[in-house]
Design a protein around this motif. Structure first.
Motif, PDB file in Angstrom:
ATOM      1  N   GLU A 166      21.541  20.492  30.025  1.00  0.00           N
ATOM      2  CA  GLU A 166      19.996  20.312  30.434  1.00  0.00           C
ATOM      3  C   GLU A 166      19.098  19.860  29.248  1.00  0.00           C
ATOM      4  O   GLU A 166      19.156  20.663  28.267  1.00  0.00           O
ATOM      5  N   ILE A 167      18.161  18.871  29.245  1.00  0.00           N
ATOM      6  CA  ILE A 167      17.264  18.839  28.415  1.00  0.00           C
ATOM      7  C   ILE A 167      16.298  19.717  28.535  1.00  0.00           C
ATOM      8  O   ILE A 167      15.659  19.835  29.365  1.00  0.00           O
ATOM      9  N   ILE A 168      16.005  20.396  27.399  1.00  0.00           N
ATOM     10  CA  ILE A 168      15.069  21.433  27.477  1.00  0.00           C
ATOM     11  C   ILE A 168      13.776  21.061  26.365  1.00  0.00           C
ATOM     12  O   ILE A 168      14.215  20.905  25.338  1.00  0.00           O
ATOM     13  N   SER A 169      12.503  20.885  26.723  1.00  0.00           N
ATOM     14  CA  SER A 169      11.402  20.628  26.099  1.00  0.00           C
ATOM     15  C   SER A 169      11.088  21.597  25.076  1.00  0.00           C
ATOM     16  O   SER A 169      11.362  22.716  25.034  1.00  0.00           O
ATOM     17  N   LYS A 170      10.293  21.006  23.999  1.00  0.00           N
ATOM     18  CA  LYS A 170      10.033  22.057  22.945  1.00  0.00           C
ATOM     19  C   LYS A 170       8.949  23.342  23.593  1.00  0.00           C
ATOM     20  O   LYS A 170       9.134  24.346  23.124  1.00  0.00           O
ATOM     21  N   THR A 171       8.225  22.830  24.396  1.00  0.00           N
ATOM     22  CA  THR A 171       7.251  23.743  25.127  1.00  0.00           C
ATOM     23  C   THR A 171       8.002  24.953  25.651  1.00  0.00           C
ATOM     24  O   THR A 171       7.905  26.196  25.403  1.00  0.00           O
ATOM     25  N   VAL A 172       9.034  24.655  26.533  1.00  0.00           N
ATOM     26  CA  VAL A 172       9.931  25.655  27.071  1.00  0.00           C
ATOM     27  C   VAL A 172      10.641  26.162  26.146  1.00  0.00           C
ATOM     28  O   VAL A 172      10.868  27.646  26.264  1.00  0.00           O
ATOM     29  N   ILE A 173      11.020  25.796  25.200  1.00  0.00           N
ATOM     30  CA  ILE A 173      11.701  26.655  24.014  1.00  0.00           C
ATOM     31  C   ILE A 173      10.862  27.513  23.428  1.00  0.00           C
ATOM     32  O   ILE A 173      11.375  28.708  23.222  1.00  0.00           O
TER      33      ILE A 173
END
Length: 229
Positions: A166-173
């Motif tokens: 799943e692609i995880i955004s920088k903000t979520v990380i």
């Protein structure tokens, strides 16, 4: 794993925050009963460490308010080694109880035990290609070789592994690993990803950590012909 500590003794609160942060947990502090209750009800935590003796509202009343709204696991702390206090806390819905002074190692063991119970069927070990991640012992191996990861690097890897493919955004990380919001030009995540990639990918032929331009990052095993980075 995100933890709320509700503790009015600054020395104890700072000690717990530092120790748990070094273990890779995201930790928030509240120093009185009303603030602790507000944070516990307003935000989502994986576990709450709740002192009994608090200004404004004691731990038992905070626990009752939490249990009326949600089932977040709670470990209660007290300086009073009285059986009736422990029984009261457990009857009010606490998951565990520790009497001060306590061993930090014991706290970690109880925290991990509660996490295992709460996860149910959620595996404690995750495999991504030849990468093996043990979430309980906080070890990662690739091709049978132990990877030397810092606490934050392991937390970042675990976040990606739990959502592999799943692609995880920088903000979520940033929110999951550092519990911070930051402007789009900040490079906290980019630097951390670069360091993690140097350890889990650089020494090996097949790459697992991929950048999806304009979207974020994904951890997955790909066919060699599909590896474009």
């Amino acid at each position: 794993m995100k933890i709320l500590i509700v503790e009015d003794e600054n020395k104890t609160a700072d000690y717990l925050q530092r120790g748990l942060s070094e273990q890779g947990y995201v930790v928030e502090l509240a120093h009185n009963g009303p603030d602790g209750q507000h944070y516990a009800l307003q935000y989502e935590y994986d576990l709450i460490i709740l002192d009994v003796m608090l200004p404004g509202a004691d731990g038992f009343s905070v626990l009752r308010a939490i249990r009326a709204a949600k089932q977040t696991p709670v470990i209660m702390l007290t300086a009073r080694d009285r059986v009736d206090d422990r029984v009261k806390g457990l009857r009010e819905g606490a998951d565990d109880y520790l009497v001060k002074p306590f061993s930090f190692i014991e706290l970690l063991a109880r925290l991990q035990a509660i996490a295992r119970r709460g996860r149910g069927q959620d595996p404690m070990q995750i495999g991504v290609g030849d990468l093996q991640i043990d979430l309980l012992s906080r070890r990662a191996l690739r091709d049978g070789k132990r990877l030397d990861l810092t606490a934050k690097e392991f937390a970042l890897l675990a976040t990606l592994a739990r959502r592999q493919g799943e692609i995880i955004s920088k903000t979520v990380i940033a929110e999951q690993v550092w519990d911070v919001n930051f402007e789009s030009n900040a490079n906290v995540v980019e630097v951390a990803i670069k360091r993690l990639r140097a350890k889990i990918d650089a020494p090996f032929r097949h790459k697992l950590l991929h950048t999806i331009r304009g979207m974020g990052y994904v951890l997955e095993a790909r066919d060699e012909d599909a590896e474009l980075e």
